[in-house]
Scaffold this active site. Structure first.
Site, PDB file in Angstrom:
ATOM      1  N   ASN A   9       0.871  -1.179   0.000  1.00  0.00           N
ATOM      2  CA  ASN A   9       0.000   0.000   0.000  1.00  0.00           C
ATOM      3  C   ASN A   9       0.908   1.229   0.000  1.00  0.00           C
ATOM      4  O   ASN A   9       1.490   1.570   1.032  1.00  0.00           O
ATOM      5  CB  ASN A   9      -0.882  -0.035   1.267  1.00  0.00           C
ATOM      6  CG  ASN A   9      -1.688   1.238   1.433  1.00  0.00           C
ATOM      7  OD1 ASN A   9      -1.817   2.039   0.507  1.00  0.00           O
ATOM      8  ND2 ASN A   9      -2.242   1.428   2.628  1.00  0.00           N
ATOM      9  N   LYS A  11       0.172   4.245  -0.279  1.00  0.00           N
ATOM     10  CA  LYS A  11      -0.482   5.424   0.315  1.00  0.00           C
ATOM     11  C   LYS A  11      -0.251   6.652  -0.576  1.00  0.00           C
ATOM     12  O   LYS A  11      -0.173   6.519  -1.794  1.00  0.00           O
ATOM     13  CB  LYS A  11       0.016   5.662   1.742  1.00  0.00           C
ATOM     14  CG  LYS A  11      -0.019   4.393   2.587  1.00  0.00           C
ATOM     15  CD  LYS A  11       0.082   4.671   4.051  1.00  0.00           C
ATOM     16  CE  LYS A  11       0.228   3.366   4.800  1.00  0.00           C
ATOM     17  NZ  LYS A  11       0.053   3.480   6.217  1.00  0.00           N
ATOM     18  N   HIS A  95      -9.488   0.839   5.112  1.00  0.00           N
ATOM     19  CA  HIS A  95      -8.198   1.099   5.768  1.00  0.00           C
ATOM     20  C   HIS A  95      -8.427   2.053   6.942  1.00  0.00           C
ATOM     21  O   HIS A  95      -9.238   2.974   6.857  1.00  0.00           O
ATOM     22  CB  HIS A  95      -7.205   1.699   4.764  1.00  0.00           C
ATOM     23  CG  HIS A  95      -5.812   1.711   5.291  1.00  0.00           C
ATOM     24  ND1 HIS A  95      -5.377   2.658   6.186  1.00  0.00           N
ATOM     25  CD2 HIS A  95      -4.766   0.879   5.081  1.00  0.00           C
ATOM     26  CE1 HIS A  95      -4.108   2.402   6.495  1.00  0.00           C
ATOM     27  NE2 HIS A  95      -3.725   1.334   5.836  1.00  0.00           N
ATOM     28  N   GLU A  97      -6.814   4.466   8.033  1.00  0.00           N
ATOM     29  CA  GLU A  97      -6.611   5.898   7.746  1.00  0.00           C
ATOM     30  C   GLU A  97      -7.857   6.487   7.113  1.00  0.00           C
ATOM     31  O   GLU A  97      -8.197   7.653   7.334  1.00  0.00           O
ATOM     32  CB  GLU A  97      -5.382   6.068   6.832  1.00  0.00           C
ATOM     33  CG  GLU A  97      -4.092   5.890   7.617  1.00  0.00           C
ATOM     34  CD  GLU A  97      -2.919   5.346   6.823  1.00  0.00           C
ATOM     35  OE1 GLU A  97      -2.942   5.406   5.579  1.00  0.00           O
ATOM     36  OE2 GLU A  97      -1.979   4.846   7.461  1.00  0.00           O
ATOM     37  N   GLU A 167      -5.442  -5.362  10.643  1.00  0.00           N
ATOM     38  CA  GLU A 167      -4.460  -4.298  10.841  1.00  0.00           C
ATOM     39  C   GLU A 167      -4.752  -3.581  12.153  1.00  0.00           C
ATOM     40  O   GLU A 167      -5.587  -2.660  12.191  1.00  0.00           O
ATOM     41  CB  GLU A 167      -4.551  -3.286   9.696  1.00  0.00           C
ATOM     42  CG  GLU A 167      -4.259  -3.871   8.335  1.00  0.00           C
ATOM     43  CD  GLU A 167      -3.664  -2.821   7.410  1.00  0.00           C
ATOM     44  OE1 GLU A 167      -2.543  -3.040   6.945  1.00  0.00           O
ATOM     45  OE2 GLU A 167      -4.299  -1.779   7.171  1.00  0.00           O
ATOM     46  N   GLY A 173       2.064   2.159  10.729  1.00  0.00           N
ATOM     47  CA  GLY A 173       2.958   3.296  10.544  1.00  0.00           C
ATOM     48  C   GLY A 173       3.618   3.764  11.833  1.00  0.00           C
ATOM     49  O   GLY A 173       4.183   4.851  11.887  1.00  0.00           O
ATOM     50  N   SER A 213       3.269  -2.243  10.381  1.00  0.00           N
ATOM     51  CA  SER A 213       4.722  -2.176  10.561  1.00  0.00           C
ATOM     52  C   SER A 213       5.438  -3.483  10.224  1.00  0.00           C
ATOM     53  O   SER A 213       6.375  -3.875  10.912  1.00  0.00           O
ATOM     54  CB  SER A 213       5.065  -1.706  11.982  1.00  0.00           C
ATOM     55  OG  SER A 213       4.546  -0.409  12.209  1.00  0.00           O
TER      56      SER A 213
HETATM   57  C1  PEP Z   1      -0.894  -0.064   5.912  1.00  0.00           C
HETATM   58  O1  PEP Z   1      -0.919   1.053   5.476  1.00  0.00           O
HETATM   59  O2  PEP Z   1      -1.793  -0.860   5.610  1.00  0.00           O
HETATM   60  C2  PEP Z   1       0.195  -0.451   6.808  1.00  0.00           C
HETATM   61  C3  PEP Z   1       0.147  -1.622   7.385  1.00  0.00           C
HETATM   62  O3  PEP Z   1       1.208   0.466   6.997  1.00  0.00           O
HETATM   63  P1  PEP Z   1       2.646   0.199   7.686  1.00  0.00           P
HETATM   64  O4  PEP Z   1       3.183  -1.083   7.103  1.00  0.00           O
HETATM   65  O5  PEP Z   1       3.471   1.388   7.320  1.00  0.00           O
HETATM   66  O6  PEP Z   1       2.398   0.079   9.139  1.00  0.00           O
END
Ligand code: PEP
Length: 252
Positions: A9, A11, A95, A97, A167, A173, A213
């Site tokens: 992803n 972003k 997601h 976000e 997640e 992040g 992460s």
């Molecule tokens: C994501 O955006 O779905 C995600 C898991 O981000 P990160 O790997 O940066 O934590």
């Protein structure tokens, strides 16, 4: 047997030249990989260019968002048909976000899932608890309500085509990842929920991936858990070498 899947992803990152370089490196690095399903989700504006750059590779294209309406006066939005038209195979939906920054609720997410499945695209349906919810001990309750509301009215056949991404919001992040055991526990819980609303066979075969992460360094430990079928990768997906190592770690 479930096939592992790793999706990047990106972003709101990369300019066109950077997106092109990243794809070129990934194509080279992942050329021989067939055991793992791989996808990348660039920003909307680069979808056609990335689609072109991915032609003939084993990497699928995905979008980070979609709107649920078919077409019309929805300024700034993009439909599932448009995403399909530019070569998308996957669409990330729900997601955290988008849930928090863009105020997307379960009802909107449910409509998006239906719109995407209706066009034959594969939704990557994201769910997860916040840190406060985990500390309160209500992780399972939150996961259950996101699954129930998100998948409401969706047939078992369509649920079987969905990729579920667990997640934990506190791990996205932040550099803090769930321990492999914490992630495995929730994945197993999700699989049981899916068995309850569909069937044991669908629950056995559905891909449930972890996001939060994931890095080259921790991927092996997380991805070796029995109910974790791959990863949704944010930050580390912008680094071709790191993403490649994560994909390699997903091999069973
Ligand atoms: C994501 O955006 O779905 C995600 C898991 O981000 P990160 O790997 O940066 O934590």
């Amino acid at each position: 047997m479930r096939r592992p899947i790793v999706v990047g992803n990106w972003k709101m990152n990369t300019l066109l030249s950077e997106a092109s370089q990243l794809v070129a490196k990934l194509r080279d690095n992942l050329a021989g990989v067939t055991e793992v399903e791989v996808g990348v989700c660039p920003p909307f504006v680069y979808l056609p260019a990335v689609n072109e750059a991915l032609k003939g590779s084993n990497i699928g294209l995905g979008a980070q968002n979609v709107y649920f309406q078919e077409k019309g006066a929805f300024t700034g939005e993009v439909s599932a048909a448009m995403l399909k038209d530019v070569g998308c195979k996957y669409v990330i939906i729900g997601h955290s976000e988008r849930r928090t920054i863009m105020a997307e609720n379960d009802d909107i997410i449910n409509k998006k899932l239906k719109a995407v499945l209706g066009k034959g695209l594969i939704p990557i349906f994201c769910i997860g608890e916040t840190l406060e919810q985990r500390q309160e001990g209500i992780t399972e309750r939150i996961i259950r309500s996101q699954i129930d509301a998100g998948l409401d009215g969706i047939t078992s056949d369509d649920i079987a085509k969905t990729v579920i991404a667990y997640e934990p919001v506190w791990a996205i992040g932040t550099g803090k990842n769930a321990t492999p055991q914490q992630a495995q526990e929730v994945h197993l819980f999700i699989r049981k929920l899916i068995a309850h609303i569909t069937s044991d066979i669908i629950a056995r075969d559905i891909q449930i991936i972890y996001g939060g992460s994931v890095k080259a360094e921790n991927a092996q430990d997380i991805l070796s858990q029995s109910d974790i079928d791959g990863a949704l990768v944010g930050g580390a997906s912008l680094d071709a070498e790191a993403f490649t190592r994560i994909v390699q770690s997903a091999k069973r």
